[in-house]
Enzyme design. Structure first.
Site, PDB file in Angstrom:
ATOM      1  N   GLY A  29       0.942  -1.161   0.124  1.00 57.01           N
ATOM      2  CA  GLY A  29      -0.139  -0.027  -0.030  1.00 57.01           C
ATOM      3  C   GLY A  29       0.947   1.207   0.059  1.00 57.01           C
ATOM      4  O   GLY A  29       2.074   1.082  -0.638  1.00 57.01           O
ATOM      5  N   CYS A  30       0.499   2.334   0.621  1.00 58.87           N
ATOM      6  CA  CYS A  30       1.251   3.480   0.518  1.00 58.87           C
ATOM      7  C   CYS A  30       2.647   3.198   1.163  1.00 58.87           C
ATOM      8  O   CYS A  30       2.807   2.737   2.390  1.00 58.87           O
ATOM      9  CB  CYS A  30       0.275   4.592   1.517  1.00 58.87           C
ATOM     10  SG  CYS A  30       1.421   6.166   1.837  1.00 58.87           S
TER      11      CYS A  30
END
Length: 174
Positions: free
Chosen positions: A11-12
């Site tokens: 993810g981020c």
């Protein structure tokens, strides 16, 4: 000192640096993009979800101090491995999870760890995280490197607001 690479998309990438940064044997954690075919992608381009790239971190480590298996354990505890559409409130291919292996040994260890996680019954849905061969890794722009150190207030607000912190607390007690 033996240096090795581990590459994880969780993810981020802002939220994937700090968890690895604190371990002895981890010599660097670099935010970047990998998995796609577009050369020299930018953050703005990757966020369009049209490049095939995912936000990822590439970790240099000394295996005499920390093993690849230990890094895998850290990785699994940062993500929702059952989410095939991104992570928390970040959606799209650029936020999908993956383990990018650099060697056959890493591939085997990653597969073994995924099977063990599935067998643990910690999650009630199948593990969606892919295990893929490493591709060219493009370092993200300087503003994205060590974001948790450069912008701690925004980082903490983002990690909490995205749902990542609560998820980790609920699943792992962390």
């Amino acid at each position: 000192m033996a240096k090795n690479l581990a590459t994880f998309a969780g993810g981020c990438f802002w939220c994937m640096v700090k968890p690895f940064d604190r371990y002895d044997g981890v010599t660097s954690v670099v935010s970047g993009y990998t998995g796609g075919d577009v050369e020299n992608p930018s953050y703005e381009l990757v966020c369009t979800n049209t490049t095939g790239h995912r936000e990822a971190v590439q970790i240099s480590y000394d295996e005499s101090e920390i093993s690849y298996s230990e890094l895998l354990d850290v990785f699994w505890r940062q993500i929702d491995p059952t989410d095939s559409g991104g992570q928390f409130f970040d959606r799209g291919e650029s936020y999908e999870t993956a383990i990018y292996y650099h060697t056959e040994e890493q591939r085997l260890l990653a597969e073994k760890s995924k099977v063990a996680l599935e067998a643990s019954e910690k999650f009630d849905k199948p593990i969606a995280t892919e295990i893929l061969p490493a591709k060219l890794f493009y370092e993200a722009e300087e503003g994205h490197q060590n974001y948790y150190l450069k912008n701690p207030t925004h980082y903490n607000r983002y990690a909490t607001g995205s749902g990542r912190v609560q998820f980790k607390l609920n699943k792992w007690g962390e």
